[in-house]
Each structure stands twice: as C-alpha cells, then as structure tokens.
Design a protein around this motif. Structure first.
Motif, PDB file in Angstrom:
ATOM      1  N   GLY A  42      -1.217  -1.362   2.792  1.00 18.46           N
ATOM      2  CA  GLY A  42      -1.630  -1.520   1.401  1.00 18.46           C
ATOM      3  C   GLY A  42      -0.835  -2.642   0.763  1.00 18.46           C
ATOM      4  N   SER A  43       0.031  -2.284  -0.192  1.00 23.62           N
ATOM      5  CA  SER A  43       0.934  -3.280  -0.786  1.00 23.62           C
ATOM      6  C   SER A  43       2.385  -2.967  -0.447  1.00 23.62           C
ATOM      7  CB  SER A  43       0.760  -3.304  -2.311  1.00 23.62           C
ATOM      8  OG  SER A  43       1.126  -2.048  -2.861  1.00 23.62           O
ATOM      9  N   ARG A 212      -4.747  -3.811  -3.115  1.00 25.55           N
ATOM     10  CA  ARG A 212      -4.383  -3.701  -4.532  1.00 25.55           C
ATOM     11  C   ARG A 212      -5.164  -4.673  -5.414  1.00 25.55           C
ATOM     12  NH1 ARG A 212       1.532  -2.456  -6.890  1.00 25.55           N
ATOM     13  NH2 ARG A 212       1.045  -0.631  -5.621  1.00 25.55           N
ATOM     14  N   THR A 247      -4.107   6.205   1.094  1.00 23.99           N
ATOM     15  CA  THR A 247      -3.555   4.882   0.795  1.00 23.99           C
ATOM     16  C   THR A 247      -4.113   4.359  -0.524  1.00 23.99           C
ATOM     17  OG1 THR A 247      -3.239   4.317   3.136  1.00 23.99           O
ATOM     18  CG2 THR A 247      -3.412   2.480   1.580  1.00 23.99           C
ATOM     19  N   GLU A 251      -2.102   3.586  -4.008  1.00 25.81           N
ATOM     20  CA  GLU A 251      -2.178   2.290  -4.690  1.00 25.81           C
ATOM     21  C   GLU A 251      -2.629   2.460  -6.138  1.00 25.81           C
ATOM     22  OE1 GLU A 251      -1.317  -0.693  -3.624  1.00 25.81           O
ATOM     23  OE2 GLU A 251      -0.807  -0.128  -1.574  1.00 25.81           O
ATOM     24  N   ASP A 254       0.189   3.651  -8.335  1.00 15.73           N
ATOM     25  CA  ASP A 254       1.105   2.544  -8.632  1.00 15.73           C
ATOM     26  C   ASP A 254       0.497   1.569  -9.648  1.00 15.73           C
ATOM     27  OD1 ASP A 254       2.989   3.559  -6.925  1.00 15.73           O
ATOM     28  OD2 ASP A 254       2.559   2.191  -5.276  1.00 15.73           O
TER      29      ASP A 254
END
Length: 428
Positions: A42-43, A212, A247, A251, A254
């Motif tokens: 992901g990030s 993201r 996942t 994200e 966040d």
C-alpha cells in the motif's frame, strides 16, 4: 482477533538461494556501513532485511518473487534510494557528495526504462507548456524557432509504450497511473471503474504505490458528497475479510486521519477493531498505532537519543504533573507559527509543573540545532525525518502534532492546534 504474521514484514536473514538480488554501489568516501531494504504494501514501507557495506557496495538477496516498488535506506547518513523490481537483478550506482546522494545511475534495464518514462513525463508536464508559450515570440523560419518546433515535437510525441510481457511492472504502473491519476484521464473515470480496478487487479497493486492516491481520487470523484456510501460500496466489493480489503481499509483510515475527517476515521477504525477474522500485518500495524495514542492509553515510552535541557533518559523519566508532547520540524511552516505561542507561555506552564517535550522529525542536524536554541524545553530528534520511529509508534501524519499526558503518562488530550493546548492547560 487473530493476527497473521507475514514473514516479509519481519527482519530476517535470507537464504543464499535468492530469486533475485539488489546491488547498490557507492564511492569510497561515502561513510555508511549499514543499509536496509524495504518492499511496499500500500503506502507502508516493509522492512525486509539489512546488510553491511562490503567493498563499497551492498548486495541484498531476495528469495521470493516480487514485482513492485522497493527502497534502500541508509540510516546513519539518512539517505535513501527508490527503485523497482521486476523479479530480476537490480543494479544501481550512486554518486555522492559529503555523504549525500547527488545522482542515481540505474544500470538494469527495468529501472532505466522506468526512470526514462518518469523523466519524459515530467518534461512533458512541466516544460512543454513553457515551450509552447515561448514559440509564440519566435518565427518558425529562424534557427531558434526551428529548434523549438523540433523540441516540442519530441516532447509531444513522447510515448509511454511499454512491452507488457518484457516489463510487466513498468507497464502496470504507467498504464494505471495514466488512467487513474493523470490530469488528462482521471476525471473521465467513474467510481465503478475504480472499484473494478481494485477488485480485479493483480498483486502488483499492493506494491505499486498507487493505492493511496487512487483512493483519494476516488473519494474526490465528481465532488463526492457521500463519502460513507462510496467507501461502503468499495469495501463491500472487496470484502474486509480479504487481505486486499484490509489493506484498503487500513489506507482509508490513514487518509481520514491525514485529512482530519474524524467522523469517518472513527467509523472505519471501529469496523477494523470489530473484525472477527484473521487480520494481516498491514491492518494490524494501523490498529496498533491508533491504540497507542487513544485517550486514556499509556503513551508509549521513548528513550531519548541526545536530548537537551534534561538529564532524563526517556519520556517516562520526566517528572511532571502534566507533559505536553509536540512532534514538529524546523521546516514545518505551521510549527513556525505555533511553537512561538507555546514559548510565550513556557514560564507559566513551568510554574504549574507542566513539562514540554519536543520530538523533531528533522533531517538536517544544523537546522534542528539552530532552531532548538530558542526552545528552553526538552528537545530530542532521531534526525531521520519520516523514517524515524515516531510516525509508526505514535501514528504521526503531520506536524505539529500534540499530546497532553498526566503525571502517569496517560494520554488525557490530543489538541489539534497550539490554541487548544493552551486552553486545555488553562493558560490561555
């Protein structure tokens, strides 16, 4: 809630039977011994392994198939270099000056191709409009006018055509970036197309760094007025019991945190907490970082590196009725505005036995050292920027970020701004 431990997220020693290797070469005067290899989910950067300098180079042996973004971080000099893997050997030469990377020379075919595409895209985006304006002031039959026409033609004709069979990740990244994030095409993509992409994409999605930004674009699509409906529609298709669903959920939590969308963060963080299925490391890390800084939680202790204005060895060792923890940086414009307001009330806070502890996400030691001269409170920094331990441990997404602790290091408040800090401490 049961946790799946994913081997790639742990620090371990590799077998010599590698699927591919990553080799980084540096000049002899580059004063670094250790290097850490990361993959991407992901990030989130995932630590894979670390190696020591041998004859001015590091060689990492990767034992599994992996296509996606990678990074090598040099912790002592705070340098990093990013690159891609297509499950083939990666070779990179670094040019450095005074322990800083000045140039990256990609020596393997995949990274050369990716780098050329990125450079051409930047030129097309930044230079082409300027050349088109300049051309208006020169006649086409002049030498300079002819040169402009030639250069404009080159940039206009630049293509990101990639042989998918030969370079699958380069093709995947650039094709999907162009479709979902390019200014020319992103606005033409509807939400159903994005959902199909997340649902049907192969495993390169997680390692591509695209998740993201595409999620942010998805939430903004068409001036989105119903975030909950859009998120629920996406998660219903992906299923939060699956690794990809978790996942994406992580994200989104966040993203809502970064953009201070508290209502949505609370809703989907609660969803994550209440999952009864096994959870992945990616989602587990998000849950842990948020649990660390919940109101009423004991603030995770931190051992100072080289703190000034104190003899304490850690945050827990600092004795006070209350503590204000502020994460900041000398390059942060909001910090430049807010910290002087804290400074103006410092003596009043100190008289109430309230200690301020500044933890800096700076990189440059000189900049940090010059700035803290003005701050009489406890100051410390790992000098690793966003590679520091703060971001994961304390769920830090922006600076400044504040926490107020009681005498027992329990979190009693998480003010958004310095004015809220002073109000909560009754010194405004």
């Amino acid at each position: 809630m049961k946790k799946i431990f994913v081997l790639s997220g742990m620090l371990f020693t590799f077998s010599l039977q590698a699927q591919f290797s990553v080799n980084i070469q540096v000049p002899a005067d580059f004063k670094e011994q250790e290097a850490i290899l990361y993959t991407l989910n992901g990030s989130k950067d995932i630590i894979v392994t670390k190696e020591q300098n041998k004859n001015n180079s590091w060689t990492f042996k990767y034992p599994k198939s992996y296509s996606g973004m990678m990074k090598v971080y040099f912790p002592n000099t705070n340098n990093n270099v990013s690159f891609i893997s297509e499950n083939k050997n990666v070779n990179i030469k670094l040019e450095t000056e005074k322990n800083k990377i000045k140039n990256v020379i990609y020596q393997d075919e995949a990274n050369q191709l990716m780098n050329n595409i990125q450079e051409n895209s930047q030129k097309k985006e930044l230079i082409l409009p300027a050349l088109a304006q300049i051309k208006e002031y020169y006649r086409d039959n002049t030498d300079f006018g002819k040169a402009l026409i030639t250069e404009i033609g080159k940039l206009s004709g630049t293509t990101n055509s990639v042989d998918q069979a030969r370079h699958p990740f380069v093709y995947y990244y650039n094709t999907n970036y162009a479709k979902y994030l390019s200014d020319d095409t992103a606005k033409k993509v509807n939400q159903d197309e994005v959902i199909d992409f997340f649902d049907k994409s192969n495993d390169m999605l997680e390692s591509s760094s695209l998740i993201r930004p595409i999620l942010v674009a998805y939430l903004n699509n068409g001036g989105n007025t119903n975030v909950t409906q859009s998120v629920d529609k996406l998660l219903d298709r992906l299923k939060v019991e699956t690794p990809r669903g978790q996942t994406v959920l992580s994200e989104l939590i966040d993203i809502f945190d970064v953009y201070e969308m508290t209502e949505f963060k609370t809703k989907y963080l609660t969803l994550a907490k209440n999952l009864k299925c096994t959870i992945t490391d990616r989602l587990a890390s998000t849950l842990k970082a948020n649990a660390n800084v919940e109101i009423g939680a004991t603030f995770p202790n931190y051992k100072f590196q080289s703190a000034v204005n104190t003899t304490a060895k850690s945050i827990a060792d600092v004795k006070a009725d209350k503590k204000v923890i502020v994460f900041w940086s000398s390059t942060c414009s909001h910090c430049e505005t807010e910290l002087p307001q804290l400074l103006a009330k410092y003596n009043e806070l100190k008289a109430k036995n309230i200690q301020i502890i500044g933890l800096s996400l700076d990189i440059d030691k000189d900049s940090y050292t010059k700035k803290i001269v003005a701050f009489p409170w406890i100051n410390d920094s790992e000098l690793k920027g966003w590679n520091s331990s703060y971001s994961d441990t304390y769920n830090i997404h922006a600076t400044p970020t504040y926490f107020i602790l009681d005498a027992n290091n329990k979190i009693i408040s998480k003010p958004d701004h310095v004015g809220d800090v002073l109000t909560d401490l009754n010194v405004k």
